[in-house]
Design a protein around this motif. Structure first.
Motif: not given
Length: 260
Positions: A141-144, A181-183, A211-214, A221-223
């Motif tokens: 995986t690549i996670r940003t 979050s929104k995913q 996803g956007v974490l709240y 965070a934006r992931v």
């Protein structure tokens, strides 16, 4: 309270935001009972259906909980410290990561898309960290992750960042605990750089999770995570006895050695 009958923002939404603000500021704490709908309607000068709509949204989002015959109470956070919003699909699954490597860590100005997702101004900045993860045989995986600089101004100077303790640092040093979050998921072809990192041919299938974490109502965070389409399959299973709870799980497929 900023509340206006002349605003273009619906009254119920203004009330919803005001109640959330009071929860965040400690006016209402976990377990506290909210005033009755009638009491709130009198306080805000609106009808009970308007209050009911605001309360219903907060209940649906998990900020409040209704006790039958007892009233409405402030609930526990939706996600606890030990269960980050994206862990359902990685940390809590049976993906056996054996190594992680930081590909890039930088400070950048936001694009219009980042600004929209994280509620930032066009001249704001984010820290962007890209990590490649794998097991003994595969690059998987690549996670940003993109974190607003104004929320964690000294993030790149944190001594543990090199050890990939990003979300632990956000939690312990800056008080940023993911609550919801929104995913979204979609299938995408591997671009040239992605194919090089994951050791697959350009155009190979990848599964993209965004996803956007709240942290309460603050986007923290934006992931983006890219999963190799030939290494996993994606399953959706409904919990027994429920109509609206969905569990999503990644399952390892047979391994083929392709990494370093």
């Amino acid at each position: 309270m900023s509340f206006s009958f002349n605003s273009k923002i619906p009254l119920y939404y203004q009330i919803r935001e005001d109640i959330l603000h009071k929860i965040e500021q400690g006016h209402y704490n976990v377990g506290d009972q909210l005033p009755s709908e009638l009491h709130l309607a009198e306080d805000y000068g609106v009808s009970r259906p308007t209050i009911r709509q605001a309360i219903s949204e907060l209940v649906q989002e998990g900020h409040l909980i209704r006790g039958r015959g007892r009233g409405t109470f402030v609930s526990q956070p939706i996600i606890t410290d030990n269960a980050l919003a994206f862990s359902t699909f990685e940390e809590d699954s049976n993906i056996e990561y054996q190594w992680e490597k930081v590909i890039e860590c930088r400070r950048i100005y936001v694009s219009s898309e980042i600004a929209k997702d994280l509620h930032l101004a066009n001249d704001d900045e984010v820290f962007e960290m890209t990590v490649l993860k794998g097991n003994r045989k595969n690059c998987l995986t690549i996670r940003t992750s993109q974190i607003p600089v104004k929320l964690a101004p000294n993030l790149l100077e944190e001594k543990n960042l090199k050890d990939l303790k990003l979300y632990k640092i956000l939690r312990e040093e800056y008080g940023l605990v993911p609550t919801h979050s929104k995913q979204s998921f979609q299938s995408v072809p591997a671009e040239l750089e992605e194919s090089s990192l994951l050791k697959v041919d350009p155009g190979s299938p990848l599964t993209l999770w965004r996803g956007v974490l709240y942290s309460c109502e603050t986007p923290m965070a934006r992931v983006k995570t890219l999963f190799r389409g030939d290494r996993f399959r994606f399953e959706i299973a409904q919990n027994e006895g429920t109509n609206d709870t969905v569990v999503m799980k990644w399952v390892n497929l047979p391994e083929i050695s392709d990494c370093f």
